[in-house]
Structures are given as structure tokens and as C-alpha cells.
Design an enzyme around this catalytic site. Structure first.
Site, PDB file in Angstrom:
ATOM      1  N   LYS A   1       0.867  -1.180   0.000  1.00  0.00           N
ATOM      2  CA  LYS A   1       0.000   0.000   0.000  1.00  0.00           C
ATOM      3  C   LYS A   1       0.906   1.233   0.000  1.00  0.00           C
ATOM      4  O   LYS A   1       1.302   1.742   1.050  1.00  0.00           O
ATOM      5  CB  LYS A   1      -0.934   0.016   1.208  1.00  0.00           C
ATOM      6  CG  LYS A   1      -1.979   1.123   1.122  1.00  0.00           C
ATOM      7  CD  LYS A   1      -2.919   1.101   2.310  1.00  0.00           C
ATOM      8  CE  LYS A   1      -3.987   2.178   2.138  1.00  0.00           C
ATOM      9  NZ  LYS A   1      -3.427   3.528   1.992  1.00  0.00           N
TER      10      LYS A   1
ATOM     11  N   CYS B   1       7.875  36.206  25.987  1.00  0.00           N
ATOM     12  CA  CYS B   1       8.928  37.164  26.303  1.00  0.00           C
ATOM     13  C   CYS B   1       8.295  38.544  26.465  1.00  0.00           C
ATOM     14  O   CYS B   1       7.454  38.949  25.656  1.00  0.00           O
ATOM     15  CB  CYS B   1       9.974  37.176  25.184  1.00  0.00           C
ATOM     16  SG  CYS B   1      11.241  38.446  25.401  1.00  0.00           S
TER      17      CYS B   1
ATOM     18  N   LYS C   1      -3.300  -2.034   7.624  1.00  0.00           N
ATOM     19  CA  LYS C   1      -2.410  -0.891   7.879  1.00  0.00           C
ATOM     20  C   LYS C   1      -1.497  -1.196   9.067  1.00  0.00           C
ATOM     21  O   LYS C   1      -1.947  -1.681  10.102  1.00  0.00           O
ATOM     22  CB  LYS C   1      -3.226   0.379   8.168  1.00  0.00           C
ATOM     23  CG  LYS C   1      -4.183   0.751   7.048  1.00  0.00           C
ATOM     24  CD  LYS C   1      -3.707   1.848   6.137  1.00  0.00           C
ATOM     25  CE  LYS C   1      -3.295   3.103   6.765  1.00  0.00           C
ATOM     26  NZ  LYS C   1      -3.986   4.285   6.268  1.00  0.00           N
TER      27      LYS C   1
END
Length: 660
Positions: free
Chosen positions: A114, A419, A309
Site C-alpha cells: 500500500k 517574552c 495498515k
């Protein structure tokens, strides 16, 4: 445990639609495929438990890809649906059982890599390459013929023993080597890098210049032949395609038993890290074309195929240090500095840590052996710690109390640390990069790398310094030749004439993005009026709330910001006032767009509405003139109905726009 409610269901639908947009349209996903699939499964489970909640725009119904609006949309000859995913052998067994039940026996399967790329349909007429389409919504796709024609492995003509008309399906991808070269080129040009090869391939196919596409070395692997003839198997059809000259990179293999399928899946997983391109699994297909036709398809998936998968690739490495970067608005962001490790085909040496709270929550410490994973982002993330390897001398990390760039004190604001020095060099470098970027003044040839060189040499320290650069300044920059100097100076000169909304965007006013800048420009018309606006005036603008209004007033109350704007104007910057055409057909009318439009992108619709004097808002109120609803329209439609606001279909909007 999250409480299950209809509101949560709607929110999950909306979230998945946004992820679809980022994946299919922007080619910049923000979550991994695995995370997406888990969310989709959760949605499917909720809909099974509460069918009465299911909305007609649910992402479980439609197939993802949206048209970009850049290419003609053409119908597919055969539906081009996607393949369902599984993540475990148990789920694979369920697929086998379903298929065996429908067929009455266990069929032969064909397995292929795949490849993680972009699906395309490619058609030949008279054995000559004729057209290539993207998947689109499965029924129609975009005509990307010009860009696909640049793929060197694609045959332009087929041999005489091939049929006169042939259609194949394939995956366009970038090899790891081509991807690395492309990102090096992106860095050198000061452009945004691609997160992964799939995003790069998708972005390349959407380029308007096929000449540019050709430079990126796309590759192709054919995975299917469209045919009604059933005497050949899928495996044999791929053999035919290879004989005709098509590239077959998926390493197809026939498997006749479950054991053979599982063995092949494990075999491919073992070779995954050695492959020249990205894969994320193995596709398991019923091999017989006749059996495929019998099994058919659903509205979203083929019944005869499944994609197994693999879990996202992760690697273990050492967290050597945590450095702190300063962003354009002064926010401090911690970054993990790692012992370099190979992950998904590229060498990884940094990972995102997001903020101090995230580090504290995961108890991440310098010297830890950490697990890193690549999802949808360029910079990987730390997903775990090997506590067994933690040193007994390790200590929790703390955000510095002084800015690492200018050494001024920092302050904590909810989850972020900022800051306090508005002239901090670290924040200023990021601010200049944004100032010159495509989303702001769009100064060509002034990318991040060039800005960093100029900054390092002390040639620029503020945004206004960009307009003070001279030919002599630029000739001092290593690698800058006459042509480079000329091109950059010409771009800077061109940027001196700028629309009010773009200028406001470029100023990096906290909480004011491009849409907020457009709203300010539409309402006030000139920069002077924006700078003098009261809190009440700002709050009267659709989409401007208390937090944004306060930020705007605070920004323009600071002497250094006003002086910076004045210096730009002294250096020739001309901020074009917003021209208000009081006779414009949509002048002052507020539109809200919701859902996915089919004939144009949302951005195109917004631009056309604004060109006729209309305004765009993100929320529905009693002041809204009309809500334009596309596919998968959400809660804004419901709100419009409750308030009695006019609701327009996309076709209604097109009539209004075309009439004017």
C-alpha cells in the site's frame, strides 16, 4: 471516560470533515492516518448505537477529496472508491469471514504494497496517453493530465498488442530520495517544507505549472486495470500492465490461504524500512475479477478488498537537550534535540514538545530514551519514554525564567510563556519572516534562509529595515550575485504598495489573522482610523470580540509599533485605503458560508462576495444577511433557521454573483 452526547457526535463529525479538508484539499494533515481511522471508527460506532443522531453530511457517508477549483472536474468512467482499513489480524479475519460468507468459499487473494501516495485514473485512446484524473469524490475527479504527463515512468504510448482503449488506476508518489531533494530545494528557497512524501506528491499534482511539476520527479505504480472481461485474474491483469510498459512497484503476490496472507503481511512489514518509498500497509484483494464483480462495492468501499495498515513507524533515540525558540509574537516554544535517527525514510534530529505543560504532563527529561513518531507534521513528536533506561540523576525540565534570545523576563499566559521584550531579536526574526511571507506582503526572493543571513549580518533588525536595504547591503551577502540583488530589490519595491488588509496582517497583531484584518479594513477603510479606533468601535465589527479588540488597542498604544509603521511610510510604503463602492450590489451585506461548496472553493466564494461589497463572517447573528449552505452544512444552518436569517443554496449564491 468521555460523556456521550449528540453535541459530541456533531463535534466529532465536524472535526473529521476538517481533517478531510486538510488531507485532501490542503495536503497538510495534522494527525496520522491511524488517529484519523480511530476517530472514524468511533463515529461509526456512535452512529450504530444512535442511528437517530446520524446527519446527512456525516463523513461516514461521503468520500473525501474536494475539488481545488484549479482544474476542470470530469466524471469517472467507473466509480473510484477507497479501500477500508484494518489494523489487526482479528479485523482481517472478520473481512475473510464476510467474503467467504458472500462467495461460499475462501478465494485466492492478491496482495500488494500500500504505497502512500495519490490515487489517479489514467486513460489511453488509440494506445496513446489521453487523460489523468484525481480520485475526487469517487464519481468525479479533477483533470490533472498535464502534471501526470511529467512522470517519466508513465508510458506515453502502448504496444500494438494492447487494446486501443485502456484505463488503469495507480498511485502517484515520491521516492524518499526525490522527497529529500525536494525539501532541500524548498529550504534553500525559504519555502515551507513538505511534511511527508504523500503531501509533496499531492501538492505537485495541484501545481498550475507542469514545468515545475516535472522538476519534482514524481513516480507511479499501477495497481489496477479497468476491465469487464472476467477470464483474467487481477494478478494476471497486473502482469499484462507490466508487459504494456506500466510500472508495477507494489510487488504483487498471490496467496491461497489465510496463513499465506498473514505471512506476506509480516514479510512486508519486515522490509518496510528498507523500501525506497513510503508504504503504510498491504492491500489484500480478491484475485478473481469475476468474484470482484460479484462482491461489488458500497458507497465508500470495495467489498472485495481491504487494507491492512501497519502502526505508525516509531523509533527510539536519546533526548540530548531541550532548546527554546521564540516566535513572532514572543511565545517561547520548547523543541526536543535528539540523537539523529532514521524514521519514515528521513533522518530525524528534532521533535515538537508544544509547551511547558505538555513536557510536565509526559514528564519528559533531558537524557531520556524516548519514542518518536511521525504523524501529519514535518517535525515528529515524542509519544513515549523508556523509563527503564532513565538515569536516577535525571531532573524535571523547567521553562527558563529569562528569554533565551534577549534575556528579558518571561511571563506565563495560560499554557504559553511569552517574552516581555517587544524588541526581542528572536521574536523579531520570526516576525520579519512572516512579514515577507506569502500570507502577508508576499515579497518574492525574501525567504527564511535569506532573512536569516541578513539578520545574522546585522543588515535587518526590524520589518521596516527590509525597505531600507540597498544594493551595497545585498552585495555583502554570501552567494548573492547581481541578478539576485536586482530581483530582491525589485520585489521589495513592488511590496511598497500594499492593501490595508494585507498590511494589517503583516504587522502580526496578536489574535488578528487575515480574516480579522479584512474585517478591520472593510470597516475603517484607512490605517489611521484603525489605529485610532475605540474599544466600542472595534466591538461593533462582526467577528471582533473583547480579546481581539483589546489586543488591537494595546498594539497601537505602544510607541515602538507606531514608530515602526511611520518609518515604513517614510521609506516609501504606501498603504492603499479600502475603496468603498456605496453602489456595490452587496455593499455592507454580511454572509456566512457553511459546508462544502461544489462549484467553487470557499475562498473563491468569499473573494467574489467581497468584490461586490459584501462581508464575510464566521458566525451567524441577527445582522447576517444570508447563510450560504453547501454540502455537510453544520450548526450554522440551524442557527440561521432559529434567527430567521435567509438561507441560500450554492446555486442561489451563483445566481446573485453572476447577475452582478
Amino acid at each position: 471516560m468521555r460523556a456521550l452526547s449528540q453535541d459530541y457526535y456533531i463535534a466529532l463529525c465536524t472535526e473529521l470533515i476538517e481533517h478531510d479538508r486538510r488531507y485532501y484539499v490542503l495536503d497538510r494533515p495534522t494527525i496520522s492516518d491511524y488517529s484519523y481511522d480511530m476517530k472514524m471508527r468511533e463515529l461509526q460506532k456512535i452512529e450504530a448505537q444512535h442511528p437517530e443522531w446520524k446527519v446527512p453530511w456525516s463523513p461516514t457517508i461521503y468520500l473525501g477529496d474536494r475539488p481545488s477549483g484549479q482544474f476542470p472536474v470530469v466524471p469517472h468512467s467507473h466509480p473510484m472508491v477507497s479501500i477500508a482499513n484494518v489494523y489487526s489480524l482479528e479485523e482481517l479475519e472478520e473481512f475473510f469471514s464476510r467474503t467467504e460468507k458472500l462467495l461460499g468459499y475462501f478465494p485466492t487473494y492478491s496482495l500488494e504494497l500500500k504505497i502512500d501516495g495519490i490515487a489517479v485514473a489514467i486513460r489511453y485512446e488509440n494506445r496513446t496517453f489521453a487523460q489523468a484524473l484525481s480520485r475526487g469524490n469517487g464519481v468525479k475527479g479533477e483533470d490533472i493530465t498535464a502534471n501526470v504527463s511529467t512522470i517519466r515512468s508513465l508510458p506515453m504510448t502502448l504496444p500494438q498488442d494492447a487494446p486501443e482503449e485502456v484505463e488503469v488506476r495507480g498511485e502517484v508518489f515520491l521516492s524518499y530520495q526525490a522527497f529529500e531533494k525536494l525539501n532541500i530545494c524548498q529550504r534553500e528557497q525559504g519555502k515551507l517544507e513538505f511534511a511527508n512524501p504523500r503531501n509533496a506528491a499531492g501538492g505537485t499534482l495541484k501545481l498550475l505549472s507542469s514545468r515545475e511539476a516535472a522538476k519534482r520527479n514524481l513516480d507511479l505504480s499501477i495497481y489496477g486495470l479497468i476491465t469487464n472481461r472476467e477470464e483474467h485474474s487481477h494478478f494476471e491483469n497486473l502482469g499484462l500492465c507490466a508487459h504494456w510498459g506500466f510500472p508495477i512497484a507494489g510487488m504483487p503476490k498471490q496467496c491461497r490461504t489465510k496463513e499465506e496472507v498473514i505471512e506476506r503481511i509480516r514479510e512486508v512489514e519486515g522490509m518496510r524500512s528498507r523500501l525506497p518509498m513510503a508504504i503504510d500497509g498491504v492491500v489484500v484483494k480478491v484475485d478473481s475479477v469475476a468474484e470482484q464483480h460479484r462482491l461489488g462495492l458500497t458507497s465508500k468501499h470495495y467489498r472485495w478488498a481491504i487494507a491492512y495498515k501497519y502502526a505508525p513507524e516509531r523509533a527510539e533515540t536519546i533526548l540530548q537537550d531541550i532548546t527554546v525558540q521564540v516566535g513572532k509574537t514572543g511565545i517561547l516554544t520548547p523543541v526536543a534535540e535528539l540523537t539523529p535517527v532514521l524514521l519514515s525514510g528521513s533522518r530525524v534530529s528534532r521533535a515538537s514538545l508544544y509547551n511547558e505543560d505538555e513536557i510536565e504532563k509526559k514528564d519528559i527529561r533531558i537524557g531520556d530514551s524516548v519514542y518518536v513518531e511521525k504523524g501529519g507534521e514535518i517535525i515528529p513528536k515524542i509519544v513515549g519514554i523508556n523509563l527503564a533506561k532513565r538515569s536516577p540523576d535525571s531532573k524535571p525540565w523547567k521553562m527558563p525564567s529569562l528569554c533565551p534570545m534577549c534575556h528579558n523576563p518571561v511571563i506565563k499566559e495560560r499554557v504559553s510563556v511569552r517574552c516581555t521584550n517587544p524588541l526581542c531579536l528572536g521574536g523579531m526574526l520570526e516576525k520579519i519572516c512572516f512579514f515577507a511571507s506569502k500570507g502577508a506582503l508576499n515579497i518574492d526572493h525574501l525567504g527564511e534562509k535569506v532573512i536569516a543571513k541578513l539578520f545574522e549580518m546585522g543588515l535587518i533588525r526590524s520589518c521596516s529595515d527590509v525597505f531600507a536595504l540597498t544594493e551595497n547591503d545585498l552585495k555583502q551577502v554570501p552567494g548573492f550575485k547581481d541578478r539576485s540583488v536586482h530581483n530582491l530589490l525589485a520585489s521589495i519595491a513592488g511590496a511598497k504598495e500594499v492593501t490595508l488588509d494585507r498590511f494589517l496582517t503583516a504587522l502580526s497583531i496578536p489574535f488578528v489573522g487575515s480574516s480579522g484584518a479584512i474585517a478591520l479594513a472593510d470597516h475603517f477603510g484607512t490605517l489611521d482610523k484603525v489605529m485610532k479606533a475605540s474599544l466600542d468601535e472595534l466591538l461593533s465589527i462582526e467577528g471582533i470580540g473583547q480579546k481581539v479588540a483589546a489586543s488591537i488597542i494595546d498594539f497601537f498604544s505602544k510607541t515602538e509599533n507606531v514608530e515602526e509603521i511611520c518609518r515604513m511610510q517614510e521609506l516609501g510604503v504606501r498603504i492603499l485605503p479600502k475603496q468603498v463602492d456605496r453602489w456595490a450590489p452587496l455593499q455592507g451585506k454580511i454572509f456566512v458560508l457553511t459546508g462544502t461548496l461544489q462549484e467553487m472553493t470557499r475562498l473563491q466564494a468569499e473573494e467574489r462576495i467581497r468584490s461586490l461589497g459584501g462581508k464575510i463572517s464566521s458566525s451567524v447573528s441577527k445582522n447576517t444577511y444570508a447563510v450560504v449552505v453547501g454540502r455537510e452544512a453544520g450548526s450554522k444552518l440551524k442557527k440561521a433557521q432559529e434567527l430567521g436569517v435567509q438561507v441560500l443554496e450554492e446555486s442561489d449564491l451563483l445566481k446573485i454573483l453572476n447577475q452582478n
